[in-house]
Design a protein around this motif. Structure first.
Motif, PDB file in Angstrom:
ATOM      1  N   ALA A 319     -79.510   7.064 -13.493  1.00 54.71           N
ATOM      2  CA  ALA A 319     -80.034   8.322 -14.040  1.00 54.71           C
ATOM      3  C   ALA A 319     -79.137   8.770 -15.189  1.00 54.71           C
ATOM      4  O   ALA A 319     -77.916   8.676 -15.100  1.00 54.71           O
ATOM      5  N   MET A 320     -79.761   9.246 -16.228  1.00 53.14           N
ATOM      6  CA  MET A 320     -79.005   9.732 -17.383  1.00 53.14           C
ATOM      7  C   MET A 320     -79.286  11.232 -17.541  1.00 53.14           C
ATOM      8  O   MET A 320     -80.436  11.666 -17.470  1.00 53.14           O
ATOM      9  N   THR A 321     -78.224  11.982 -17.779  1.00 54.14           N
ATOM     10  CA  THR A 321     -78.391  13.384 -18.174  1.00 54.14           C
ATOM     11  C   THR A 321     -77.578  13.600 -19.449  1.00 54.14           C
ATOM     12  O   THR A 321     -76.763  12.745 -19.807  1.00 54.14           O
ATOM     13  N   THR A 322     -77.817  14.723 -20.109  1.00 52.56           N
ATOM     14  CA  THR A 322     -77.154  14.888 -21.413  1.00 52.56           C
ATOM     15  C   THR A 322     -77.000  16.355 -21.805  1.00 52.56           C
ATOM     16  O   THR A 322     -77.507  17.251 -21.120  1.00 52.56           O
ATOM     17  N   MET A 343     -85.046  11.418 -26.677  1.00 52.63           N
ATOM     18  CA  MET A 343     -85.403  11.893 -25.328  1.00 52.63           C
ATOM     19  C   MET A 343     -86.570  11.079 -24.766  1.00 52.63           C
ATOM     20  O   MET A 343     -86.578  10.720 -23.591  1.00 52.63           O
ATOM     21  N   ARG A 344     -87.557  10.794 -25.634  1.00 48.10           N
ATOM     22  CA  ARG A 344     -88.721  10.014 -25.152  1.00 48.10           C
ATOM     23  C   ARG A 344     -88.313   8.604 -24.771  1.00 48.10           C
ATOM     24  O   ARG A 344     -88.872   8.012 -23.850  1.00 48.10           O
ATOM     25  N   GLN A 345     -87.324   8.060 -25.490  1.00 46.53           N
ATOM     26  CA  GLN A 345     -86.888   6.698 -25.163  1.00 46.53           C
ATOM     27  C   GLN A 345     -86.032   6.667 -23.893  1.00 46.53           C
ATOM     28  O   GLN A 345     -86.208   5.799 -23.057  1.00 46.53           O
ATOM     29  N   VAL A 346     -85.118   7.618 -23.772  1.00 47.38           N
ATOM     30  CA  VAL A 346     -84.172   7.572 -22.637  1.00 47.38           C
ATOM     31  C   VAL A 346     -84.782   8.176 -21.384  1.00 47.38           C
ATOM     32  O   VAL A 346     -84.556   7.706 -20.280  1.00 47.38           O
ATOM     33  N   PHE A 348     -84.331  11.413 -19.981  1.00 49.84           N
ATOM     34  CA  PHE A 348     -83.226  11.980 -19.206  1.00 49.84           C
ATOM     35  C   PHE A 348     -83.761  12.654 -17.945  1.00 49.84           C
ATOM     36  O   PHE A 348     -84.813  13.300 -17.968  1.00 49.84           O
ATOM     37  N   LEU A 349     -82.990  12.536 -16.882  1.00 53.34           N
ATOM     38  CA  LEU A 349     -83.326  13.239 -15.640  1.00 53.34           C
ATOM     39  C   LEU A 349     -83.200  14.747 -15.860  1.00 53.34           C
ATOM     40  O   LEU A 349     -83.970  15.541 -15.350  1.00 53.34           O
ATOM     41  N   ASN A 350     -82.217  15.103 -16.660  1.00 55.76           N
ATOM     42  CA  ASN A 350     -81.984  16.515 -16.933  1.00 55.76           C
ATOM     43  C   ASN A 350     -81.207  16.625 -18.240  1.00 55.76           C
ATOM     44  O   ASN A 350     -80.510  15.676 -18.610  1.00 55.76           O
ATOM     45  N   SER A 351     -81.343  17.760 -18.906  1.00 55.89           N
ATOM     46  CA  SER A 351     -80.495  17.953 -20.089  1.00 55.89           C
ATOM     47  C   SER A 351     -80.109  19.419 -20.170  1.00 55.89           C
ATOM     48  O   SER A 351     -80.857  20.301 -19.750  1.00 55.89           O
ATOM     49  N   PHE A 352     -78.928  19.657 -20.682  1.00 57.71           N
ATOM     50  CA  PHE A 352     -78.426  21.013 -20.866  1.00 57.71           C
ATOM     51  C   PHE A 352     -78.506  21.289 -22.355  1.00 57.71           C
ATOM     52  O   PHE A 352     -77.777  20.689 -23.142  1.00 57.71           O
ATOM     53  N   SER A 353     -79.448  22.137 -22.721  1.00 55.70           N
ATOM     54  CA  SER A 353     -79.733  22.292 -24.144  1.00 55.70           C
ATOM     55  C   SER A 353     -79.547  23.743 -24.563  1.00 55.70           C
ATOM     56  O   SER A 353     -79.873  24.665 -23.805  1.00 55.70           O
ATOM     57  N   PHE A 354     -79.053  23.905 -25.769  1.00 53.61           N
ATOM     58  CA  PHE A 354     -78.735  25.243 -26.267  1.00 53.61           C
ATOM     59  C   PHE A 354     -79.059  25.322 -27.744  1.00 53.61           C
ATOM     60  O   PHE A 354     -78.987  24.324 -28.455  1.00 53.61           O
ATOM     61  N   GLY A 392     -88.123  15.165 -16.386  1.00 50.64           N
ATOM     62  CA  GLY A 392     -87.457  15.426 -15.112  1.00 50.64           C
ATOM     63  C   GLY A 392     -88.429  15.256 -13.954  1.00 50.64           C
ATOM     64  O   GLY A 392     -88.115  14.637 -12.934  1.00 50.64           O
ATOM     65  N   ARG A 393     -89.654  15.802 -14.148  1.00 46.87           N
ATOM     66  CA  ARG A 393     -90.687  15.703 -13.096  1.00 46.87           C
ATOM     67  C   ARG A 393     -91.029  14.245 -12.832  1.00 46.87           C
ATOM     68  O   ARG A 393     -91.095  13.792 -11.697  1.00 46.87           O
ATOM     69  N   GLU A 394     -91.215  13.526 -13.934  1.00 47.69           N
ATOM     70  CA  GLU A 394     -91.581  12.108 -13.834  1.00 47.69           C
ATOM     71  C   GLU A 394     -90.474  11.324 -13.085  1.00 47.69           C
ATOM     72  O   GLU A 394     -90.755  10.484 -12.240  1.00 47.69           O
TER      73      GLU A 394
END
Ligand code: SF4
Length: 464
Positions: A319-322, A343-346, A348-354, A392-394
Motif C-alpha cells: 500500500a502506498m500513501t503520500t 495519483m491515477r497511476q499509483v 494511493f490508499l490515502n493521501s494527506f493533501s493541503f 481509497g474506496r477501491e
C-alpha cells in the motif's frame, strides 16, 4: 515531511481508572502536528513521570504542555486560541502552570511569552530535557523563561515511555532535516539532521517490546537518510536489520522516507524482510517536474513512479500513501493535472493533501508574485480529494473476501466489547464478533467481510 496527523492529547492508559494519585500532580499534554511531536510528547510524559501523571482534561491538570506545529497556519491559530482558553482556566484555578514547546515555540520564542500572559515557560525542539528546571524556576517565583537553543548533538532523554499499554510505539531515529524544500519550515525549527546512536535506538526498542509493544514505527524527517551524518557513514538499512533482529518485534514501519534517498538496498530489505509492513508513506508533493524543481524536491516524477513500480512488482499488495501540496506558487492547471496523473497511476490508499500556505522565513514565502488565488487552491484540493476517495474506496474493496494478518491493538472505538487492529497495509480493521481471550498484541488471521469509509471489518478466521 511527516506532517499529517490531527491534534491529539496524550492520555492516561485507562480512563476508567482513577486518573490521579495523591502524590503526583496532573499533566495534560496537547499535541499538534506530526508523529515527531507525538513522540516528543511521550518523552515529556516520561521525563516528568516522577512528579506528574497524565490526565484526560486541562481542568484536571496542574501542568499543561502544548506541543506546537508550524508546518501549516492552522495549528498556530489553534495555539493562540487554546492559550485564550488556558488563560480563563488559570483565572478559575490559579497555580496551573503552562509550558509551550514544539516548532512554533522554537520559532517564536519570547513572542509567545509577550503575547500570552498565561504562559509560564517556552521550550524549543532541542530542549525537552530542560522542562523540569523551567518548572522549578517558575515555581521558585522566577519570571517566565524561554529555552530555544539548538544543539549539534542528540538530546539525551530518559529511555522508555509512559505506561499506556500501546502495542505500536514510535521510536525517533533522527531529528532535523538537511533537505531545504522551499515551502518547509522544519529545517529552521528542528535544525540540521542529527542521527541517534544505533545502540540507543536498540535499547529503546527493547524497552518498548518489554512493555508489550509488538510494532515499532521508526521516525525521522527523512527517515531513510539515517546515518549519513555518522563517520563512517551508516545506512538506514543497517538500522532496519538491527531492529528486525530484536526478538518480540513483530512489525516494523517507518515514516517518512524521502524519494531521493531510496536506494536498491532499501528496496531489497523492504521487499524481503517479513517484519517490514507492506505500507510505505512516500511523500510526492507534486507530480509536475517543474513544480518539484521549484520546491527543491530533488527527484522527478519518473523516479517516483519507478520506485512505486519496483515495490509493487516485488510486493503486489504494497500500500502506498503520500503527501501532496496543491497550488504551490506558479502551479498551472497542467502541473496540477500531472499530479492527478500520478495519483491515477499509483492509486494511493490515502493521501494527506493541503493547499499551499506560505510559512514566513521560507523561500516559497518570497514567491508572492506567483501565489494562486485561494479559490483556485481550494477547487484543486477538492478535485484531488475526490479522486483520492475513489482510490481509497477501491483499495479497501479489493480486500473484502480476503484473509489478512491483523495485529490486535485494543478495543474498537465503535464497540468496546469488540477488538480492532491493523493490517500490514496500515488499514484499521474492526472485528465483528468477540473472541474469548483475544488480547492486544495478538497477531491473528482475519477474514475481511466488509468495509466502511476508511476501515475494514471482519472475523477471526477459524483455526487462526
Ligand atoms: S525540508 Fe523537505 S524533506 Fe525536510 S522536513 Fe521539510 S518537507 Fe520534509
Amino acid at each position: 515531511m511527516t506532517d499529517h496527523t490531527e491534534p491529539s492529547n496524550i492520555s492516561p492508559s485507562n480512563p476508567a481508572e482513577p486518573t490521579q494519585s495523591p502524590d503526583r500532580r496532573g499533566l495534560y499534554i496537547k499535541t499538534f502536528g506530526c508523529q515527531m511531536n507525538e513522540y516528543d510528547s511521550q518523552k515529556l510524559a516520561k521525563i516528568l513521570e516522577s512528579n506528574y501523571q497524565l490526565v484526560e482534561a486541562p481542568e484536571q491538570a496542574d501542568l499543561i504542555l502544548v506541543n506546537t506545529c508550524s508546518v501549516r497556519e492552522k495549528p498556530e491559530h489553534k495555539l493562540y486560541s487554546l492559550l485564550g482558553e488556558v488563560r480563563d482556566l488559570k483565572a478559575r484555578k490559579p497555580g496551573v502552570m503552562v509550558g509551550v514547546g514544539g516548532c512554533v515555540a522554537q520559532q517564536e520564542g519570547q513572542n509567545i511569552v509577550r503575547r500570552s500572559k498565561a504562559v509560564d515557560f517556552v521550550f524549543g525542539t532541542h530542549n525537552l530535557s530542560l522542562v523540569p528546571s523551567l518548572i522549578a524556576h517558575r515555581e521558585a517565583g522566577g519570571l517566565p523563561q524561554v529555552a530555544v537553543d539548538y544543539r549539534e548533538d542528540w538530546e539525551d532523554y530518559p529511555l522508555g515511555f509512559p505506561e499506556d499499554g500501546r502495542i505500536s510505539r514510535f521510536v525517533s531515529i533522527s531529528r532535523g532535516c538537511n533537505k531545504n524544500c522551499t515551502y518547509c519550515i522544519v529545517p529552521t525549527t528542528r535544525g540540521k539532521e542529527v542521527s541517534r546512536a544505533p545502540e540507543e535506538i536498540e535499547r529503546e526498542v527493547r524497552i518498548a517490546v518489554a512493555r508489550g509493544a509488538r510494532e515499532i514505527v521508526l521516525l525521522g524527517q527523512t527517515v531513510n537518510s539515517y546515518g549519513l551524518d555518522f563517520s563512517p557513514r551508516q545506512s538506514f538499512v543497517s538500522l532496519l536489520r538491527r531492529v528486525a533482529d530484536i526478538k518480540g518485534v513483530e512489525r516494523i514501519r517507518f515514516t517518512s522516507p524521502h524519494p531521493q534517498e531510496v536506494r536498491s538496498d532499501f528496496i531489497d530489505f523492504v521487499c524481503e524482510n517479513p517484519k517490514v509492513c507492506h505500507h510505505i508513506h512516500l511523500p510526492l508533493q507534486s507530480g509536475s517536474d517543474r513544480i518539484l524543481k521549484a520546491m527543491n524536491r530533488n527527484y522527478r516524477r519518473h523516479r517516483f513512479l519507478a520506485i512505486v513500480e519496483e515495490l509493487r512488482t516485488r510486493v503486489p499488495d504494497m500500500a502506498m500513501t503520500t503527501d501532496i501540496i496543491v497550488a504551490f506558487p506558479g502551479e498551472t492547471e497542467e502541473d496540477f493535472e500531472q499530479t492527478l496523473d500520478i495519483m491515477r497511476q499509483v492509486r494511493f490508499l490515502n493521501s494527506f493533501s493541503f493547499v499551499f500556505s506560505p510559512r514566513p522565513g521560507t523561500v516559497a514565502a518570497e514567491m508572492e508574485s506567483q501565489f494562486l488565488p485561494r479559490e483556485v487552491g481550494f477547487e484543486r484540493l477538492q478535485r484531488l480529494q475526490q479522486l483520492q476517495e475513489e482510490h481509497g474506496r477501491e483499495a479497501l474493496e479489493s480486500w473484502v473476501g480476503k484473509r489478512v494478518d491483523v495485529l490486535i491493538e485494543g478495543p474498537s472505538s465503535f464497540d468496546p466489547t469488540l477488538m480492532c487492529g491493523r493490517t500490514s497495509q496500515n488499514i484499521v480493521i474492526n472485528l465483528t464478533a468477540a473472541v474469548p481471550q483475544l488480547e492486544p498484541g495478538a497477531l491473528v488471521s482475519v477474514e475481511v467481510t466488509g468495509m466502511n469509509r476508511y476501515t475494514l471489518s471482519g472475523t477471526v478466521a477459524s483455526g487462526a
